[in-house]
Design an enzyme around this catalytic site. Structure first.
Site, mmCIF file in Angstrom:
data_model
loop_
_atom_site.group_PDB
_atom_site.id
_atom_site.type_symbol
_atom_site.label_atom_id
_atom_site.label_comp_id
_atom_site.label_asym_id
_atom_site.label_seq_id
_atom_site.Cartn_x
_atom_site.Cartn_y
_atom_site.Cartn_z
ATOM 1 N N CYS A 1 -27.784 -11.179 -48.126
ATOM 2 C CA CYS A 1 -28.893 -12.115 -47.953
ATOM 3 C C CYS A 1 -30.065 -11.398 -47.278
ATOM 4 O O CYS A 1 -30.583 -10.426 -47.803
ATOM 5 C CB CYS A 1 -28.390 -13.333 -47.170
ATOM 6 S SG CYS A 1 -29.574 -14.630 -46.787
ATOM 7 N N ASP B 1 -29.417 -17.875 -58.714
ATOM 8 C CA ASP B 1 -30.005 -17.824 -57.372
ATOM 9 C C ASP B 1 -31.496 -18.154 -57.491
ATOM 10 O O ASP B 1 -32.275 -17.322 -57.969
ATOM 11 C CB ASP B 1 -29.810 -16.432 -56.777
ATOM 12 C CG ASP B 1 -30.305 -16.307 -55.346
ATOM 13 O OD1 ASP B 1 -31.091 -17.175 -54.901
ATOM 14 O OD2 ASP B 1 -29.899 -15.343 -54.667
ATOM 15 N N HIS C 1 -26.736 -17.981 -54.928
ATOM 16 C CA HIS C 1 -26.938 -17.104 -53.771
ATOM 17 C C HIS C 1 -25.720 -17.216 -52.845
ATOM 18 O O HIS C 1 -25.017 -18.218 -52.841
ATOM 19 C CB HIS C 1 -28.203 -17.552 -53.030
ATOM 20 C CG HIS C 1 -28.616 -16.650 -51.918
ATOM 21 N ND1 HIS C 1 -29.238 -15.436 -52.131
ATOM 22 C CD2 HIS C 1 -28.509 -16.779 -50.571
ATOM 23 C CE1 HIS C 1 -29.498 -14.862 -50.974
ATOM 24 N NE2 HIS C 1 -29.063 -15.649 -50.009
#
Length: 288
Positions: free
Chosen positions: A168, A225, A257
C-alpha cells in the site's frame, strides 16, 4: 535573564522539540484502530526459532522504533526491509516480518511515521491521511530506511544482500527506494501507487524517477483496485522497459487493493499466496 534561567528554558524547549519530533518512541501492540474488526482469516505466525521483537534504529535526529525478526544463530542473513501499510507498523506487518524470518531472512519494519504521529490510534482513514501520512516527507523515509539497513548490518544481517518489500503506502516507497539506493539487490511492491499529484513533501512519484531504478522490481497489483488503475501499472512497466530496467508487473484480475491483508475483508487467498511465491522466487533470482 540569568544563565541558569536561560539553561532551563533551553532544556524545556529541547524537550518540547523532542516530543514534537518523535511522537512514537515504541511500537503499538495489536492492530490499528482503522482496521477493526479483525477478520477471522487473520494469519498468525509464531516466533519459534526466531529472534523477534522491538528494536530502536539510530537515525540522524534520534531513534525510531522498529520490529525485527531473524533466524536464531547461523550466518548473517539477507536483509529485507519491510515497509508498512498506511496504518503503520501494527500486528500484520510484524507478522510479515516473522514469515520472512522463517524463510531465512533478517526482516525489519521501521515505524516511518514516528515523528508525525501514531497511526494506530486514528480510526478514520481520511483523518489518518490528512493528519499524519501527508506530513511524512519522502526524504525522511528514504533516510530512515538507509539507517535501518545500516543497523541490520550490525545486528546479524548481511548488508551486501539487501532487499525491500512494502504494501500500500509502503509499496510506493519500495519504488522510490529502488530509485534511491544503488546497493539494493531487489524490490517487491504490493499495490503501491505509481502516479499522483506531487506535494512539497512528496515531490516525485515512482514513474517520474523510473530511469533511476537501481534494482529489479516485481510489482503485484489488483485489477479491481480503484485507487491504482491498471493502465497506470502498464504505463510504469512500459516506461521501465524503455529505460532498460528489469521490471515485472503482475495484475490479478477482479482483485481489490490490499489483497494480501489477511486481517481485512479485502484479502484474496489465491492472489496473496501466488504473490508470496512470486516474491520468494524474485528475491532468490536476484541474489537474495
Amino acid at each position: 535573564m540569568t544563565s541558569f534561567a536561560s539553561d532551563i528554558q533551553s532544556l524545556v524547549q529541547s524537550a518540547d522539540l523532542s516530543r514534537r519530533v518523535f511522537t512514537m518512541t515504541s511500537l503499538i501492540a495489536g492492530f490499528a484502530l482503522a482496521t477493526q474488526p479483525v477478520s477471522a482469516a487473520t494469519i498468525t505466525t509464531d516466533a519459534e526459532g526466531l529472534d523477534a521483537g522491538e528494536v530502536q534504529i539510530p537515525v540522524k535526529d534520534g531513534q525510531v522504533p522498529a520490529y525485527r525478526a531473524k533466524p536464531k544463530g547461523g550466518a548473517p542473513a539477507p536483509v529485507i526491509l519491510v515497509v508498512q501499510e498506511v496504518f503503520g507498523v501494527h500486528e500484520h506487518i510484524k507478522d510479515i516480518c516473522r514469515r520472512l524470518a522463517k524463510l531465512g531472512y533478517y526482516a525489519v519494519a521501521t515505524e516511518l511515521y514516528a515523528r508525525q504521529g501514531d497511526a494506530s490510534k486514528v480510526s478514520d482513514i481520511n483523518q489518518l491521511i490528512s493528519t499524519i501520512v501527508s506530513k511524512v516527507p519522502d526524504a525522511q523515509v528514504l533516510s530512515d530506511l538507509d539507517a535501518t539497513a545500516a543497523f541490520a548490518a550490525t545486528d546479524g544481517g548481511d548488508a551486501a544482500r539487501l532487499g525491500i518489500t512494502g504494501f500500500c503506502w509502503g509499496g510506493r516507497i519500495v519504488w522510490l527506494y529502488a530509485e534511491h539506493n544503488p546497493a539494493l539487490k531487489a524490490g517487491v511492491v504490493w499495490y503501491g501507487k505509481l502516479v499522483g499529484q506531487p506535494t512539497e513533501l512528496q515531490p516525485k512519484n515512482p514513474i517520474d524517477l523510473v530511469a533511476d531504478l537501481h534494482a529489479p522490481v516485481l510489482g503485484l497489483y489488483g485489477g479491481a483496485d480503484p485507487g491504482i488503475p491498471a493502465d497506470t501499472v502498464k504505463q510504469m512497466e512500459t516506461a521501465a522497459k524503455a529505460a532498460g530496467k528489469t521490471v515485472e508487473m503482475v495484475i490479478y484480475p477482479d482483485t481489490p487493493h490490499a489483497f494480501n491483508a489477511d486481517y481485512r475483508p479485502s484479502y484474496r487467498q489465491g492472489p496473496a499466496q501466488d504473490g508470496w511465491k512470486r516474491m520468494q522466487a524474485w528475491f532468490h533470482a536476484h541474489g537474495l
